[in-house]
Design a protein around this motif. Structure first.
Motif, short mmCIF file in Angstrom:
data_model
loop_
_atom_site.label_atom_id
_atom_site.label_comp_id
_atom_site.label_asym_id
_atom_site.label_seq_id
_atom_site.Cartn_x
_atom_site.Cartn_y
_atom_site.Cartn_z
N VAL A 108 0.84 -1.20 0.00
CA VAL A 108 0.00 0.00 0.00
C VAL A 108 0.87 1.24 0.00
N ALA A 109 0.57 2.15 -0.91
CA ALA A 109 1.20 3.48 -0.92
C ALA A 109 0.16 4.46 -0.41
N ILE A 110 0.53 5.31 0.56
CA ILE A 110 -0.49 6.15 1.19
C ILE A 110 0.06 7.52 1.59
N ASP A 111 -0.76 8.52 1.35
CA ASP A 111 -0.55 9.85 1.92
C ASP A 111 -1.60 9.98 3.02
N PRO A 112 -1.21 9.79 4.27
CA PRO A 112 -2.21 9.75 5.34
C PRO A 112 -2.98 11.05 5.51
N LEU A 113 -2.33 12.19 5.22
CA LEU A 113 -3.01 13.47 5.43
C LEU A 113 -2.64 14.42 4.30
N ASP A 114 -3.49 14.49 3.30
CA ASP A 114 -3.31 15.40 2.17
C ASP A 114 -3.86 16.77 2.52
N GLY A 115 -3.17 17.83 2.10
CA GLY A 115 -3.65 19.18 2.36
C GLY A 115 -3.26 19.71 3.72
N SER A 116 -2.06 19.37 4.16
CA SER A 116 -1.63 19.73 5.52
C SER A 116 -1.67 21.23 5.79
N SER A 117 -1.50 22.05 4.75
CA SER A 117 -1.52 23.51 4.96
C SER A 117 -2.90 23.98 5.40
N ASN A 118 -3.93 23.14 5.22
CA ASN A 118 -5.29 23.51 5.61
C ASN A 118 -5.60 23.19 7.07
N ILE A 119 -4.70 22.45 7.73
CA ILE A 119 -4.93 22.08 9.12
C ILE A 119 -4.93 23.35 9.98
N GLY A 120 -5.87 23.42 10.86
CA GLY A 120 -5.89 24.53 11.81
C GLY A 120 -6.73 25.70 11.37
N VAL A 121 -7.21 25.69 10.11
CA VAL A 121 -8.04 26.80 9.65
C VAL A 121 -9.41 26.32 9.18
N GLY A 122 -9.74 25.08 9.51
CA GLY A 122 -11.07 24.56 9.23
C GLY A 122 -11.35 24.26 7.78
N MET A 123 -10.30 24.05 6.98
CA MET A 123 -10.51 23.74 5.56
C MET A 123 -10.29 22.25 5.29
N VAL A 124 -10.58 21.85 4.07
CA VAL A 124 -10.59 20.44 3.71
C VAL A 124 -9.20 19.82 3.75
N VAL A 125 -9.12 18.60 4.30
CA VAL A 125 -7.94 17.75 4.22
C VAL A 125 -8.40 16.36 3.78
N GLY A 126 -7.45 15.44 3.58
CA GLY A 126 -7.86 14.13 3.12
C GLY A 126 -6.79 13.08 3.24
N THR A 127 -7.06 11.93 2.67
CA THR A 127 -6.15 10.78 2.64
C THR A 127 -6.19 10.20 1.23
N ILE A 128 -5.05 9.76 0.71
CA ILE A 128 -4.98 9.14 -0.62
C ILE A 128 -4.23 7.83 -0.50
N PHE A 129 -4.70 6.78 -1.21
CA PHE A 129 -4.01 5.49 -1.16
C PHE A 129 -4.10 4.76 -2.50
N GLY A 130 -3.11 3.92 -2.73
CA GLY A 130 -3.11 3.01 -3.87
C GLY A 130 -2.66 1.64 -3.39
N ILE A 131 -3.28 0.60 -3.89
CA ILE A 131 -2.97 -0.77 -3.47
C ILE A 131 -2.41 -1.54 -4.66
N ARG A 132 -1.29 -2.25 -4.43
CA ARG A 132 -0.60 -3.00 -5.48
C ARG A 132 -0.27 -4.40 -4.99
N PRO A 133 -0.05 -5.34 -5.90
CA PRO A 133 0.43 -6.66 -5.49
C PRO A 133 1.90 -6.58 -5.09
N VAL A 134 2.30 -7.42 -4.18
CA VAL A 134 3.70 -7.50 -3.77
C VAL A 134 4.53 -8.10 -4.90
N THR A 135 5.69 -7.53 -5.13
CA THR A 135 6.65 -8.09 -6.07
C THR A 135 7.61 -8.99 -5.28
N PRO A 136 7.64 -10.28 -5.58
CA PRO A 136 8.49 -11.20 -4.81
C PRO A 136 9.97 -10.80 -4.91
#
Length: 348
Positions: A108-136
């Motif tokens: 899993v590739a993940i950005d746990p908290l997108d839009g960090s500059s919006n923290i603290g001012v009541g604006m939108v933030v989010g999370t983004i993820f992508g799921i891939r198979p493991v490469t042996p």
């Protein structure tokens, strides 16, 4: 196909596994991510009552100063993924790949908290993820050094007036909205289809002096409206949270641009390929839109390192194709406006 009748995310995941049994582990991972998203949503929703979520701490993998909510989100999603069939995680908040369950099938590739500059001012933030198979193999990075086309699923969460969970498992893109009373994500937008053209664009116009010629020309001609070669007026939107702009494009159409520019360290833009641009590209394509780095398809790009950056242009197909024309010189009207020229409207 799931219908927009308030059916749950769990119902949709069950239907996807019934359609393709190989998606069972992917569905289990999405369930874990959704549960974590509900917890993070509650923290975001409390705002200052939850403490100083914008308090600064250590630096993350990219050298940016972490804020308290960045750390909270990273920890909660990592806890969730420890219970999922996930072997490796590439997170914006970790310098290296984190190994979880040896032998598990997914990465899993993940950005746990997108839009960090919006923290603290009541604006939108989010999370983004992508799921891939493991490469042996013994290289823990290898699972992520593959094209975006290997993703089995992608999604993002918007923590705003409503909390939404946007997801694809390669069978269309859907939006589920959190029923806060029941703590369940319910389907509200089924099998989205982005309109081929729309009169909105999103870009951080404060960087105009750093843009390359093709981007300047494209935006100039949008600003010229009915008097320019585009023959219509445009509106600009910019929220400083990729997830919010992506959700708007999914629902309303338009084009989003985060190009590379001439600032030091920004030649490939600022967004990260694995956990920002590739997942967004998968979602956009599954909704009938297009996603490129200005010219080439994002889903075909292969990262050489886990925090690699990539320019990103996505949205309505006609608008994305139009941007590509400016890059390869097929737009003869581009660049005629003096608006951003060296001796433009604001210069003598």
């Amino acid at each position: 196909m799931t219908k927009p009748n308030g059916s749950s995310l769990d119902d949709h995941l069950d239907a996807e596994v019934a359609r393709d049994a190989s998606l069972a582990d992917t569905a289990a991972t999405i369930r874990a991510l959704a549960a974590a998203a509900i917890d993070v949503s509650e923290t975001v929703g409390r705002g200052a009552l939850a403490g100083d979520l914008a308090a600064q701490g250590e630096h993350n993998s990219d050298g940016d100063v972490q804020k308290a909510l960045d750390v909270i989100a990273h920890k909660r999603f990592m806890q969730a993924l420890e219970e999922a069939p996930v072997a490796q995680v590439a997170s914006e908040e970790a310098e290296d790949v984190v190994s979880l369950k040896p032998g598990a099938p997914l990465a899993v590739a993940i950005d746990p908290l997108d839009g960090s500059s919006n923290i603290g001012v009541g604006m939108v933030v989010g999370t983004i993820f992508g799921i891939r198979p493991v490469t042996p193999g013994t290289d823990v990075n290898a699972s992520f050094l593959t094209p975006g086309t290997t993703q089995t699923a992608a999604g993002f969460v918007v923590y705003g007036p409503a909390t939404t969970f946007v997801v694809t498992l390669g069978n269309g893109t859907r939006i589920f909205t959190l029923d806060r009373a029941e703590k369940v994500f319910r389907l509200t937008h089924d099998a989205l289809q982005i309109v081929p053209s729309a009169n909105e664009y999103a870009i951080n116009a404060s960087n105009v002096r750093h843009w390359d010629g093709p981007v300047k020309s494209f935006i100039e001609d949008c600003l010229r409206g009915t008097e320019g070669p585009r023959d219509r007026d445009f509106n600009m939107r910019w929220t400083a949270a990729l997830v919010a702009d992506a959700q708007r494009v999914l629902i309303r159409g338009g084009v989003f641009l985060y190009p590379g520019d001439n600032r030091k360290g920004y030649a490939q833009g600022r967004l990260r390929l694995l956990y920002e641009t590739a997942p967004i590209a998968f979602l956009i394509e599954q909704a009938g839109g297009a996603a490129t780095d200005g010219q080439a398809r994002i889903m075909e790009r292969v990262a050489t390192k886990i925090h690699e950056r990539s320019p990103l242009v996505f949205g309505s197909t006609e608008e994305v194709e139009c941007v590509a024309k400016y890059y390869d010189g097929r737009q003869p009207s581009a660049g005629r406006s003096p608006l951003f020229g060296q001796r433009g409207l604001m210069r003598s």
